[in-house]
Motif scaffolding. Structure first.
Motif, mmCIF file in Angstrom:
data_model
loop_
_atom_site.group_PDB
_atom_site.id
_atom_site.type_symbol
_atom_site.label_atom_id
_atom_site.label_comp_id
_atom_site.label_asym_id
_atom_site.label_seq_id
_atom_site.Cartn_x
_atom_site.Cartn_y
_atom_site.Cartn_z
ATOM 1 N N SER A 51 0.865 -1.173 -0.138
ATOM 2 C CA SER A 51 -0.054 0.171 0.073
ATOM 3 C C SER A 51 0.720 1.309 -0.156
ATOM 4 O O SER A 51 2.008 1.304 0.449
ATOM 5 C CB SER A 51 -1.101 0.144 1.220
ATOM 6 N N PRO A 52 0.499 2.302 -0.795
ATOM 7 C CA PRO A 52 1.146 3.474 -0.444
ATOM 8 C C PRO A 52 1.068 4.270 0.534
ATOM 9 O O PRO A 52 1.788 5.152 0.953
ATOM 10 C CB PRO A 52 0.372 4.525 -1.652
ATOM 11 N N PHE A 53 0.413 3.774 1.636
ATOM 12 C CA PHE A 53 0.223 4.245 3.010
ATOM 13 C C PHE A 53 0.603 2.881 3.731
ATOM 14 O O PHE A 53 -0.007 1.875 4.052
ATOM 15 C CB PHE A 53 -1.430 4.354 3.044
ATOM 16 N N ASN A 92 3.462 10.332 7.692
ATOM 17 C CA ASN A 92 2.494 9.995 8.497
ATOM 18 C C ASN A 92 1.015 10.254 7.837
ATOM 19 O O ASN A 92 0.165 10.532 8.705
ATOM 20 C CB ASN A 92 2.623 10.956 9.804
ATOM 21 N N SER A 93 1.150 10.285 6.543
ATOM 22 C CA SER A 93 -0.251 10.670 5.986
ATOM 23 C C SER A 93 -1.250 9.741 6.201
ATOM 24 O O SER A 93 -2.609 9.623 5.932
ATOM 25 C CB SER A 93 -0.126 10.770 4.388
ATOM 26 N N TRP A 94 -0.908 8.610 6.384
ATOM 27 C CA TRP A 94 -1.832 7.494 6.762
ATOM 28 C C TRP A 94 -2.560 7.710 8.145
ATOM 29 O O TRP A 94 -3.727 7.265 8.105
ATOM 30 C CB TRP A 94 -1.042 6.017 6.907
ATOM 31 N N ALA A 95 -2.100 8.288 8.905
ATOM 32 C CA ALA A 95 -2.730 8.933 10.038
ATOM 33 C C ALA A 95 -3.755 9.932 9.746
ATOM 34 O O ALA A 95 -4.950 9.873 10.107
ATOM 35 C CB ALA A 95 -1.614 9.604 11.068
ATOM 36 N N THR A 96 -3.519 10.656 8.741
ATOM 37 C CA THR A 96 -4.469 11.478 8.255
ATOM 38 C C THR A 96 -5.690 10.601 7.690
ATOM 39 O O THR A 96 -6.893 11.042 7.617
ATOM 40 C CB THR A 96 -4.011 12.663 7.289
ATOM 41 N N LEU A 97 -5.430 9.780 6.942
ATOM 42 C CA LEU A 97 -6.483 8.962 6.222
ATOM 43 C C LEU A 97 -7.045 8.017 7.386
ATOM 44 O O LEU A 97 -8.512 8.143 7.383
ATOM 45 C CB LEU A 97 -5.701 7.716 5.389
ATOM 46 N N VAL A 98 -6.647 7.637 8.663
ATOM 47 C CA VAL A 98 -7.379 7.256 9.827
ATOM 48 C C VAL A 98 -8.488 8.099 10.239
ATOM 49 O O VAL A 98 -9.418 8.046 10.811
ATOM 50 C CB VAL A 98 -6.416 6.579 10.748
#
Length: 653
Positions: A141-143, A482-488
């Protein structure tokens, strides 16, 4: 469809039916959420492989086929299967570009929740979760979830199981509450219908009984005691009056215009020549429940002209504004001092009009003669009962539905620790953690204390904490790492987690403003992220915003359409019910007057026209027997002269 002339409002306009329509709309909205990410992934990829388009196109074609009328009954199954086929294809074809399967899978679950059986939804949740977890483990995954695949697995499982399962609980609870509320509402309507009929019967019977008691029964009782020589004319006049009353009781008017009421009254009292003036504007249509008492009052006023005025002419004028005002005027001798109460007003005219909310007054005219003024309402004074089943009351009675809407909050709390840690700044991390926990706590308080707390204030608190979370996160220096955190955060703080505050609000304006506020504040974290890693964030933002907007607009649409249609249906139903009650009253009144036997009517008619000699020895006995029989038939208590009546019956036999 039921016949609108007899069906109750919820048989005419079903909230359950409207919710099914809303569910199909929700299923339609999920289609773009399922397929647009896959199409976008192909457009942004460098492969351009036609096979990839075929793999994506087949499920999309199946979904579109589900919209055809031929498959209307199977639409939910077909389109849910198409969504599942897409995410399975993404897993089975490794060469496909990376697709956000978790987002598409959750959209499939949402569509299934609203349209399929509970068992089918559980199967869909299990399949979508299994595909999402497998896809997360096997595909890059890109995240990256905090550098750990396990966080990604937990996220993929929780968003489907917790959020999807919670939505299922909420929807099933609403369906149960709606079905129960509709049954109870229909029972109340039926009980209201029967009560109206009972009240109409009772009122009409009581009015007719009272009138019979005041007229024929009193006259028969007086005749049973004997009539002195100087009272023959009064006795014959009383019998004529009683026959007029009996004729009116057996010949009730339907809904009539004022001019027809005056014509009927003039026809009854033939001894008085009536000149009436009714303009077109004043000649209003009056319901039968008012027309008959008003006619009886006019008849009594005209009879008083014939009996007391010394003239045989009367003038009637009518003025109609908020009420109907009828003035009966004669040029006779006028009322004697203190004679108003004896002028047929105490027990006849006044009681008749008072029963429908009217009045009667009599006065001497300065130039001679008498003026009797009668007033009556234009419509029934019965309040229009509003049986208000409202959609929000159904939600109010469903704590499980509110708790179910917090499923997404479970997802957010489970991933809060890695999300907060990845934000870098300890201060931002602490603030975001506190805001998220405060937001979830406020949601829990709103769900549990729905009826016992200031709901509006707590809703504002929830939305403020939600907006503050995004603003604080955006100020923390976000990176692609940490853009995955934004996604969450986009997934866990909006979407399902914002449904409960929307539910607490009412109307298009407030709910629309809340959706715009959440959407605008969540954009700030996307704009704070580097441009090269915003694509999936924009996609998730679009999904959650569409989800919120669809819920807010759908809920408001269901509420307003149902309540508008229900109110219109209820108005029609109440009109029918009033008409049925009026018909029931007419039947009851006619039946009660029917207790006046043919023998009693023959006796009264014979005395009135002079064919029966009042000096005949059997007149008193016949009158006593008929009075006793009439009193028994009407359910009245025995008169003091019961012994005389018993003797009279023996004499008759």
């Amino acid at each position: 469809m039921p016949d609108h002339s007899t069906a109750t409002p919820l048989q005419q306009v079903s909230l359950s039916r409207l919710m099914r329509v809303a569910a199909l709309i929700a299923l339609t909205v999920t289609g773009p959420v399922i397929f647009l990410p896959a199409v976008a992934a192909l457009l942004l990829s460098d492969t351009g492989d036609p096979w990839h388009w075929i793999v994506i196109g087949i499920p999309l074609a199946v979904w579109l086929v589900g919209l055809t009328p031929a498959l209307a009954s199977q639409r939910a199954r077909v389109q849910t299967s198409a969504g599942l086929l897409l995410i399975v294809a993404a897993l089975a074809v490794p060469s496909l570009p990376w697709i956000p399967v978790t987002i598409s899978g959750f959209a499939v679950i949402v569509g299934a929740v609203f349209t399929l059986s509970t068992r089918s939804v559980i199967i869909v949740i299990a399949l979508a979760s299994a595909v999402s977890i497998t896809y997360t483990v096997t595909r890059d995954s890109p995240f990256a979830y905090a550098g750990s695949t396990w966080w990604a697995v937990i996220g993929a499982a929780l968003i489907n199981v917790a959020a999807g399962g919670g939505l299922l609980i909420a929807w099933r609870s609403w369906q149960h509450q709606v079905a129960q509320a509709e049954r109870e509402y229909d029972e109340v309507n039926r009980a209201t219908e029967e009560r109206r009929r009972d009240e109409a019967r009772s009122s009409a019977t009581a009015a007719a009984t009272r009138r019979i008691h005041e007229t024929a029964l009193n006259t028969l009782t007086a005749l049973s005691m004997g009539v002195s020589d100087d009272r023959d004319d009064a006795a014959r006049a009383a019998c004529r009056h009683d026959l007029e009353q009996a004729a009116m009781g057996l010949d009730l008017m339907p809904d009539s215009r004022v001019s027809m009421i005056l014509t009927e009254a003039s026809r009854v009292v033939e001894r008085v020549t009536v000149t009436s003036t009714v303009s077109a504007a004043d000649d209003v249509l009056v319901p039968a429940s008012i027309a008959n008492p008003l006619r009886d009052a006019v008849v009594e006023a005209l009879r008083n002209v014939a009996r007391h005025s010394g003239v045989d002419e009367a003038r009637i004028s009518v003025v109609t504004d908020a009420v109907i005002t009828i003035e009966v005027v004669d040029d006779g001798v006028g009322l004697a001092e203190g004679a108003i109460e004896r002028f047929g007003l105490r027990n006849t005219i006044r009681s008749t009009l008072a029963a429908i909310g009217g009045s009667a007054t009599a006065q001497r005219r300065p130039g001679g003669g008498t003026s009797v003024i009668l007033t009556a309402p234009r419509e029934s004074t019965r309040p229009r009962q509003h049986l208000g089943l409202r959609t929000l009351r159904i939600v109010d009675s469903s704590p499980w539905a509110r708790i179910g809407l917090m499923g997404t909050s479970v997802y957010m709390l489970a991933l809060l620790a890695p999300v907060a840690t990845s934000l870098g700044s300890p201060l931002v991390s602490a603030l975001v953690s506190a805001l998220v926990i405060g937001y979830v706590a406020a949601l829990a308080a709103l769900a549990v204390g729905w009826q016992r707390i200031p709901r509006g204030l707590l809703t504002v608190v929830c939305l403020t904490l939600l907006i503050a979370t995004f603003l604080i996160t955006a100020s923390g220096g976000l990176t692609c790492t940490n853009s995955w955190a934004t996604l969450v955060l986009l997934t866990g703080m909006t979407g399902g987690a914002a449904l409960l505050p929307l539910l607490a609000l009412t109307g298009w304006l407030t709910r629309g403003a809340a959706v715009l506020a959440v959407a605008a504040s969540s954009v700030t974290v996307i704009l704070a992220t580097p441009a090269e890693c915003r694509e999936l964030l924009w996609l998730q933002w679009g999904v959650t915003t569409a989800y919120l907007a669809a819920f807010a607009l759908g809920l408001t649409w269901v509420e307003e359409v149902f309540e508008r249609q229900r109110d219109a249906a209820q108005a029609r139903w109440l009109e029918v019910l009033e008409a049925e009650a009026a018909a029931e009253a007419r039947r009851a009144a006619t039946s009660t007057w029917g207790e006046l036997s043919p023998q009693a009517l023959d006796l009264l008619e014979g005395i009135a026209d002079g064919s029966v000699d009042l000096r005949s020895p059997d007149v008193s006995a016949r009158a006593a027997a008929e009075a006793d029989a009439l009193r028994t038939a009407l359910g009245l208590s025995p008169a003091p002269g019961q012994a005389v009546a018993a003797l009279a019956r023996r004499l008759v036999r």
